[in-house]
Enzyme design. Sequence first.
Site, mmCIF file in Angstrom:
data_model
loop_
_atom_site.group_PDB
_atom_site.id
_atom_site.type_symbol
_atom_site.label_atom_id
_atom_site.label_comp_id
_atom_site.label_asym_id
_atom_site.label_seq_id
_atom_site.Cartn_x
_atom_site.Cartn_y
_atom_site.Cartn_z
ATOM 1 N N HIS A 123 0.955 -1.398 0.172
ATOM 2 C CA HIS A 123 -0.069 -0.092 -0.084
ATOM 3 C C HIS A 123 0.845 1.221 0.065
ATOM 4 O O HIS A 123 1.996 1.211 0.545
ATOM 5 C CB HIS A 123 -0.752 0.089 1.361
ATOM 6 C CG HIS A 123 -1.929 1.098 1.431
ATOM 7 N ND1 HIS A 123 -1.583 2.302 1.804
ATOM 8 C CD2 HIS A 123 -3.183 0.961 1.195
ATOM 9 C CE1 HIS A 123 -2.807 3.056 1.837
ATOM 10 N NE2 HIS A 123 -3.741 2.196 1.578
ATOM 11 N N ASP A 200 3.325 -4.195 8.363
ATOM 12 C CA ASP A 200 2.421 -3.287 7.954
ATOM 13 C C ASP A 200 1.121 -4.424 8.240
ATOM 14 O O ASP A 200 0.912 -5.212 7.509
ATOM 15 C CB ASP A 200 2.361 -3.121 6.644
ATOM 16 C CG ASP A 200 0.986 -2.236 6.222
ATOM 17 O OD1 ASP A 200 0.214 -1.974 7.316
ATOM 18 O OD2 ASP A 200 0.811 -1.521 5.150
ATOM 19 N N GLN A 203 -4.084 -4.466 7.368
ATOM 20 C CA GLN A 203 -4.962 -5.557 7.013
ATOM 21 C C GLN A 203 -4.736 -6.844 8.127
ATOM 22 O O GLN A 203 -5.896 -7.242 8.573
ATOM 23 C CB GLN A 203 -5.071 -5.900 5.454
ATOM 24 C CG GLN A 203 -5.123 -4.811 4.470
ATOM 25 C CD GLN A 203 -6.656 -4.444 4.561
ATOM 26 O OE1 GLN A 203 -7.430 -5.122 4.828
ATOM 27 N NE2 GLN A 203 -6.769 -2.974 4.211
ATOM 28 N N LYS A 226 -9.879 -0.212 10.853
ATOM 29 C CA LYS A 226 -10.173 -1.651 10.102
ATOM 30 C C LYS A 226 -10.627 -2.634 11.182
ATOM 31 O O LYS A 226 -10.433 -3.936 10.300
ATOM 32 C CB LYS A 226 -8.682 -1.726 9.473
ATOM 33 C CG LYS A 226 -8.474 -0.667 8.501
ATOM 34 C CD LYS A 226 -7.649 -1.201 7.255
ATOM 35 C CE LYS A 226 -6.882 0.072 6.778
ATOM 36 N NZ LYS A 226 -7.687 0.748 5.630
ATOM 37 N N CYS A 398 -4.853 2.542 -3.388
ATOM 38 C CA CYS A 398 -3.870 3.162 -2.876
ATOM 39 C C CYS A 398 -2.133 2.163 -3.164
ATOM 40 O O CYS A 398 -1.379 1.833 -2.129
ATOM 41 C CB CYS A 398 -3.749 3.276 -1.428
ATOM 42 S SG CYS A 398 -4.857 4.619 -1.062
HETATM 43 N N1 7TS Z 1 -1.516 -0.696 4.828
HETATM 44 C C1 7TS Z 1 -2.497 -1.227 4.345
HETATM 45 C C2 7TS Z 1 -2.017 -3.087 3.822
HETATM 46 C C3 7TS Z 1 -3.657 -0.982 4.046
HETATM 47 O O1 7TS Z 1 -4.692 -1.620 3.350
HETATM 48 C C4 7TS Z 1 -4.160 0.359 4.216
HETATM 49 C C5 7TS Z 1 -5.156 1.350 4.098
HETATM 50 C C6 7TS Z 1 -3.020 1.238 5.162
HETATM 51 C C7 7TS Z 1 -1.849 0.586 5.372
HETATM 52 C C8 7TS Z 1 -3.242 2.545 5.573
HETATM 53 O O2 7TS Z 1 -4.068 2.472 6.799
HETATM 54 P P1 7TS Z 1 -4.518 3.938 7.498
HETATM 55 O O3 7TS Z 1 -5.644 3.201 8.291
HETATM 56 O O4 7TS Z 1 -3.434 4.487 8.043
HETATM 57 O O5 7TS Z 1 -4.899 4.830 6.377
HETATM 58 N N2 7TS Z 1 -5.920 0.534 3.123
HETATM 59 C C9 7TS Z 1 -7.020 1.128 2.418
HETATM 60 C C10 7TS Z 1 -7.614 0.454 1.267
HETATM 61 O O6 7TS Z 1 -7.497 -0.795 1.001
HETATM 62 N N3 7TS Z 1 -8.715 1.248 1.039
HETATM 63 O O7 7TS Z 1 -8.943 2.348 1.729
HETATM 64 C C11 7TS Z 1 -7.972 2.255 2.628
#
Ligand code: 7TS
Length: 446
Positions: A123, A200, A203, A226, A398
């Site tokens: 991502h 990371d 997910q 999430k 992303c």
């Molecule tokens: N890493 C992964 C694998 C993700 O799927 C996401 C967000 C992030 C990092 C970032 O998370 P955040 O909470 O810091 O924004 N993924 C997604 C997505 O797949 N669609 O919208 C956000």
Amino acid sequence: MPLDPNILRADFPILATKVHGKPLVYFDNAATTQKPQIVIDALVKYYTEMNANVHRGLHHLAEVATEAIESAREKTRAFINAPSVMGIVFTRNATEAINLVAQSYGRTHLKPGDEILLTQMEHHSNLVPWQLVAKTTGASLRFVPIMDNGLLDLTAFEQLLTPKTKIFAFTMMSNVLGTINPVKDLTAKAHAVGAVVCVDAAQGAAHLPVDVQALNCDFLALSSHKMCGPTGVGVLYGKETLLNAMPPFLGGGEMIRHVEWETATWNDLPYKFEAGTPNIADTIAFGTALDYLRGIGMANIREHEKALTVYAFEVLSAHRDCTIYGPHPTMPASVVSSRTCGVEGGAPTAWPAGGATQAPVITQRGGVISFNVGDIHPHDLGQALDFEGVAIRAGHHCAQPLMGRLGVVATARARFYLYNTKEEIDVLSAALEKTRRFFHQKIARK
Ligand code: 7TS
């Protein structure tokens, strides 16, 4: 005990919503998950009964609020089996947690000639922070390729690992392909060349049991929103020895021990990395979300999602012009490795002799289904499905470089969670068929 999504659904008031007169089918869980009533109640309870700033007041409310946020820290520690709360830093989201590692650890330790190893399935949140730190330190970026089946190329990984590799940062589970990476093995191999490992788990932690001591990773990032918690809260887990040796990321109140005009000294862990007033209410409610998930059991959630994933593949592969990206869940890895990343509709159901004795890919695959239908643009697909009450995501997710690797600009994506059902996958399938007919009739009329 297997979880019953139909019972759990009652915990989520938003799931009773009607969209365009149809029952909401919420499959946009990779972007964010819905919140159970107890998490919503925890937010209201904080503001009605506890609101005060934390860690500094001597009055009753300040003590109650401090105790509540520290209890959320302990719940987080237990959830990922961290050895101590000193290694649990609250951030705004997983993105900020990764930036903290890149800026604080990376800027201190990297120099020209060093390498930061990432993968092709990251991502942007686990790519751009490393691009930034590579630019400022002169280190270079390397990428573990993915194979056509959507799994990491482990042979290439071992070749890329050298004493120059100082940091290996990778996702536990791809938000596009659903691929689950073998974190423990990858970590051990990276450690063997002296690299520090940053996982990371934005997910992964929402859908799999996570034990940071068993994985032995050095850093791990996750996002509350999430995993049934509120937005605005993330977590960085870090090994205490590393965190202790790292400079602060942000400066301000709370992170200091003593300040003079020209200099300052730093607070103990984890507060050294928590400058300013934290997101108190949301962090406390995140603790409630963790209680909720633990009550259900992460292993049960994983099993439920496995069943949904296998079912979704079965149903969606029956659509002749539907291409699904990522590892096929019921094919043995040996078979899958010779196939392309996109599993075309109508994929064979019988695999070559001998394949059945090997573990199917479901062990390396979570409930993220990215797909395209014929030449319908995923954005059009997303809008058409919305008219049927089905919420999916369409776009590059992303992960623009990964889209390039897959040879597409965008995909549609459904991501399952504990409250999703097989019946909802049937609704998606029927909506897809309706959409496909509509677009094909439109093309035929032209
Ligand atoms: N890493 C992964 C694998 C993700 O799927 C996401 C967000 C992030 C990092 C970032 O998370 P955040 O909470 O810091 O924004 N993924 C997604 C997505 O797949 N669609 O919208 C956000």
